[in-house]
Design an enzyme around this catalytic site. Sequence first.
Site, short mmCIF file in Angstrom:
data_model
loop_
_atom_site.label_atom_id
_atom_site.label_comp_id
_atom_site.label_asym_id
_atom_site.label_seq_id
_atom_site.Cartn_x
_atom_site.Cartn_y
_atom_site.Cartn_z
CB SER A 133 -15.19 -18.21 -31.78
OG SER A 133 -16.45 -18.83 -31.66
CG HIS A 135 -0.72 -13.57 -25.13
ND1 HIS A 135 -0.89 -12.35 -25.76
CD2 HIS A 135 -1.95 -13.98 -24.76
CE1 HIS A 135 -2.18 -12.04 -25.76
NE2 HIS A 135 -2.84 -13.02 -25.16
CB CYS A 158 -20.14 -19.96 -29.34
SG CYS A 158 -19.73 -19.04 -27.85
#
Length: 268
Positions: free
Chosen positions: A112, A117, A140
Amino acid sequence: MKKLKLHGFNNLTKNLSFNIYDICYTITEAHRKEYIAYIDEAYNATRLTQILTDVSKIIGANILNIAYQDYDPQGASVTMLIAEEPVEPTGGTQTEAPGPLPESVVGHLDKSHITVHTYPESHPHNGISTFRADIDVSTCGVISPLKALNFLLHTFESDIVTIDYRVRGFTRDVSGKKHFIDHSIQSIQNYLSKDTLKAFEMIDVNVYQENIFHTKMLLKEFELNNYLFGTGEDALTAQDAKMIKERLRREMLEIFYGRNFVAQAELI
């Protein structure tokens, strides 16, 4: 809720991606530079790393690796690899309800990541400056990353938010049957706190058969002083205040609807 008995590990991938926009009006070039510098300082790589660290705690993850970078002239990025904690998940992690702010929720995770950003940006001519943060939480396992959404929305000041949530792949139960989703979901809105639901106009575009969920959010309240950087409304003429409001509103609606407006009538 009845637990699903799986064969091996839960291989479903749950991905939450969203964009947060903050809009500002800067009258002078100096104010524009000051706004960009302020955003760069408020959301530098160190601060973003702390935010993602808090997210990892909320969803119950161990941090494996962190990469972060501040950019010249502006912007920053952080990427965090995470894995499961060796604890059993508590009840209710799959229900449609707002996530913590920021009490811990635990669950199994592996392969994971969490990323952010930032993009400070300004219009070259009309005084509009914007700050966009792109955030991605991919897990996951049994927990939905939507449990971190409430915390993140309260961490960033935002005027417009676009959210995408998708469950991909499949996992098998002990009889070999494939399961393409392991929890019920009707809308991303059900994971938002009451104050957020009250503060924003929202539109859903969901493709249930594909396990794709999309929500767009636009802040209802519009107080001009909240959008002026380096000055106040009392320093403006009535004509200038009207012009600035129109520019800000146009910018917000274009981002919200994802298209450029070519006539003033389209804004009504």
